[in-house]
Design a protein around this motif. Sequence first.
Motif, mmCIF file in Angstrom:
data_model
loop_
_atom_site.group_PDB
_atom_site.id
_atom_site.type_symbol
_atom_site.label_atom_id
_atom_site.label_comp_id
_atom_site.label_asym_id
_atom_site.label_seq_id
_atom_site.Cartn_x
_atom_site.Cartn_y
_atom_site.Cartn_z
ATOM 1 N N TYR A 98 0.838 -1.196 0.000
ATOM 2 C CA TYR A 98 0.000 0.000 0.000
ATOM 3 C C TYR A 98 0.873 1.246 0.000
ATOM 4 N N GLY A 99 0.329 2.347 -0.471
ATOM 5 C CA GLY A 99 1.039 3.609 -0.471
ATOM 6 C C GLY A 99 1.382 4.060 0.932
ATOM 7 N N GLY A 100 2.562 4.659 1.081
ATOM 8 C CA GLY A 100 3.001 5.076 2.414
ATOM 9 C C GLY A 100 3.889 4.038 3.075
ATOM 10 N N HIS A 101 3.917 2.830 2.505
ATOM 11 C CA HIS A 101 4.765 1.746 2.987
ATOM 12 C C HIS A 101 6.010 1.738 2.111
ATOM 13 N N LEU A 102 7.181 1.449 2.665
ATOM 14 C CA LEU A 102 8.397 1.434 1.873
ATOM 15 C C LEU A 102 8.294 0.405 0.747
ATOM 16 N N ARG A 103 8.435 0.865 -0.501
ATOM 17 C CA ARG A 103 8.316 -0.062 -1.623
ATOM 18 C C ARG A 103 9.444 -1.095 -1.589
ATOM 19 N N GLU A 104 10.631 -0.686 -1.119
ATOM 20 C CA GLU A 104 11.757 -1.619 -1.051
ATOM 21 C C GLU A 104 11.451 -2.777 -0.117
ATOM 22 N N THR A 105 10.778 -2.477 0.993
ATOM 23 C CA THR A 105 10.384 -3.539 1.932
ATOM 24 C C THR A 105 9.425 -4.509 1.259
ATOM 25 N N LEU A 116 -0.987 -15.235 -0.473
ATOM 26 C CA LEU A 116 -2.022 -14.202 -0.528
ATOM 27 C C LEU A 116 -1.385 -12.830 -0.617
ATOM 28 N N LEU A 117 -1.863 -12.048 -1.568
ATOM 29 C CA LEU A 117 -1.402 -10.678 -1.755
ATOM 30 C C LEU A 117 -2.571 -9.737 -1.494
ATOM 31 N N ILE A 118 -2.366 -8.771 -0.593
ATOM 32 C CA ILE A 118 -3.404 -7.800 -0.244
ATOM 33 C C ILE A 118 -2.861 -6.404 -0.528
ATOM 34 N N GLY A 119 -3.660 -5.541 -1.139
ATOM 35 C CA GLY A 119 -3.133 -4.210 -1.352
ATOM 36 C C GLY A 119 -4.116 -3.227 -1.948
ATOM 37 N N THR A 120 -3.657 -1.976 -2.006
ATOM 38 C CA THR A 120 -4.436 -0.905 -2.610
ATOM 39 C C THR A 120 -4.128 -0.857 -4.106
ATOM 40 N N HIS A 263 -5.843 11.643 9.457
ATOM 41 C CA HIS A 263 -6.351 11.954 8.110
ATOM 42 C C HIS A 263 -5.325 11.547 7.061
ATOM 43 N N GLY A 264 -5.673 11.709 5.791
ATOM 44 C CA GLY A 264 -4.877 11.165 4.707
ATOM 45 C C GLY A 264 -3.573 11.867 4.405
ATOM 46 N N SER A 265 -3.334 13.053 4.944
ATOM 47 C CA SER A 265 -2.085 13.767 4.662
ATOM 48 C C SER A 265 -0.987 13.448 5.671
ATOM 49 N N MET A 266 -1.283 12.617 6.630
ATOM 50 C CA MET A 266 -0.296 12.280 7.653
ATOM 51 C C MET A 266 0.668 11.213 7.138
ATOM 52 N N GLU A 267 1.895 11.231 7.663
ATOM 53 C CA GLU A 267 2.842 10.159 7.359
ATOM 54 C C GLU A 267 2.339 8.853 7.970
ATOM 55 N N GLN A 268 2.783 7.732 7.398
ATOM 56 C CA GLN A 268 2.284 6.442 7.858
ATOM 57 C C GLN A 268 2.550 6.211 9.347
ATOM 58 N N GLN A 269 3.738 6.577 9.819
ATOM 59 C CA GLN A 269 4.046 6.372 11.238
ATOM 60 C C GLN A 269 3.129 7.210 12.120
ATOM 61 N N GLU A 270 2.789 8.418 11.667
ATOM 62 C CA GLU A 270 1.872 9.276 12.428
ATOM 63 C C GLU A 270 0.482 8.650 12.477
ATOM 64 N N ARG A 271 0.040 8.101 11.351
ATOM 65 C CA ARG A 271 -1.269 7.425 11.324
ATOM 66 C C ARG A 271 -1.280 6.242 12.291
ATOM 67 N N GLU A 403 1.647 -3.225 19.670
ATOM 68 C CA GLU A 403 1.529 -3.345 18.220
ATOM 69 C C GLU A 403 2.922 -3.264 17.613
ATOM 70 N N VAL A 404 3.310 -4.319 16.902
ATOM 71 C CA VAL A 404 4.639 -4.390 16.290
ATOM 72 C C VAL A 404 4.502 -4.206 14.782
ATOM 73 N N LYS A 405 5.085 -3.150 14.247
ATOM 74 C CA LYS A 405 5.083 -2.876 12.810
ATOM 75 C C LYS A 405 6.410 -3.375 12.218
ATOM 76 N N ASP A 406 6.672 -3.042 10.957
ATOM 77 C CA ASP A 406 7.894 -3.524 10.316
ATOM 78 C C ASP A 406 9.157 -2.974 10.979
ATOM 79 N N PHE A 407 9.188 -1.650 11.230
ATOM 80 C CA PHE A 407 10.416 -1.034 11.725
ATOM 81 C C PHE A 407 10.258 -0.324 13.066
ATOM 82 N N PHE A 408 9.090 -0.385 13.650
ATOM 83 C CA PHE A 408 8.874 0.234 14.952
ATOM 84 C C PHE A 408 7.697 -0.441 15.641
#
Length: 441
Positions: A98-105, A116-120, A263-271, A403-408
Amino acid sequence: MSNIKDNFDHILALLNINALNEMQLASIEANEKEKDIVLLSATGSGKTLAFLLPLLSRFQPDNKKTQAIIIVPARELAMQIEKVFKSLGSGFKVTCCYGGHLRETEENNLIEPPALLIGTPGRLADHIRRGNITTDSIETLILDEFDKSLEAGFEEEMAFIIGSLPNIKKRMLTSATQAVEVPAFVGLKDRQVLNFLTDEEASPEKLAFKVVNSADKDKLESLFRLVCYLGNRSTVVFCNHRESVERVSAYLTEQSITNVFYHGSMEQQERDSALCKFRNGTSNILVTTDLAARGLDVPNIRYIVHYHIPNTEDSFIHRNGRTARMDASGTVILIIGPEEKTPAYVPEAEPIELPQETILPEKPKWSTIFVAAGKKDKVNKVDIVGFLSNKAHLKKEDIGLIEVKDFFSFVAVKKIKMNETLRLIKNEKIKNKKVKIDIAK
């Protein structure tokens, strides 16, 4: 489908539920046939399990390629579906894009194809164009909340994705809205419609409707007095614009009301931080746009407050779907300004007479710690609990939702323990690594 039915008891135990509902059972039965499926059911009725369980039964353990793709309109919905799928304990790999997630990851995750692949739509289309996804092995296509994807303008990307899937054998579409035409590019042929959008569900008895008549056009003071009146119960306040969200949140903060905004203008970590604080009880109030009207799965939300009247009836329905989920009850409250009228689609609402005297709600008992390490650092919930127990001497009841995310990661800690906890762990290492640990912003 027999393997799913044979494992019902085990699956229900993993999910901590007693039984599947009528809609979920109907979906499982319908998926035993060759027909494509359109599932119409109210928000919060459990559609995720209704498509994941039949999907799981079609997976072939010896197939090491991607077998199914789920397209969703929002990243939060994608992450929620991923979480539910993992809770099934199937052992099949799942990847979320999904957008906002590191594409390299995501590219690294796609090197070994997930079952299974899930995405926007935008991010999935990007990966397909880059050759990161092998599409010819995908036989199942699920469009969750497909009406919202169309409404959000994703038609071109969805057409491209579906046009890149040459071997689809099963299609399933879900929606909480009935009056949406399915575009030809989806490729539905012999379809079966499961319609659980009854009149009773459209205006359930478990959902109460109330209205606050504001003397001021601005309505901020009315919202403040309403929040004081409601107390410290879990509340979502909906606004129509991002700027309004931040203005309302700032005003409540000035009035000593603990809240978070989203809201939608926030960075992913802020969301992630905002939603985590709302889920774990660091804040009982979430101020948001319609971004949170779908895909936001927070249990026991008691109140939905429409600070702004929603632009459409559909938006009204989906906002309200955040409360009174499954067997819970909830209350919807509209704040109506002096120049506004209650829309015709709003059921009869009981007026609330707000007291002149305001008493601030009790402050939340939890705070949230940010840890700059996550799944990609091989850190999990057990590691974090052990770290806080050993280094900060916290007891089990002092540690809340993790809650454990990819990098934090985010950890709820009793507020009265926070200062001492940060002092004790200041120079400590987690899994032999020194990482930043602080109060979550």
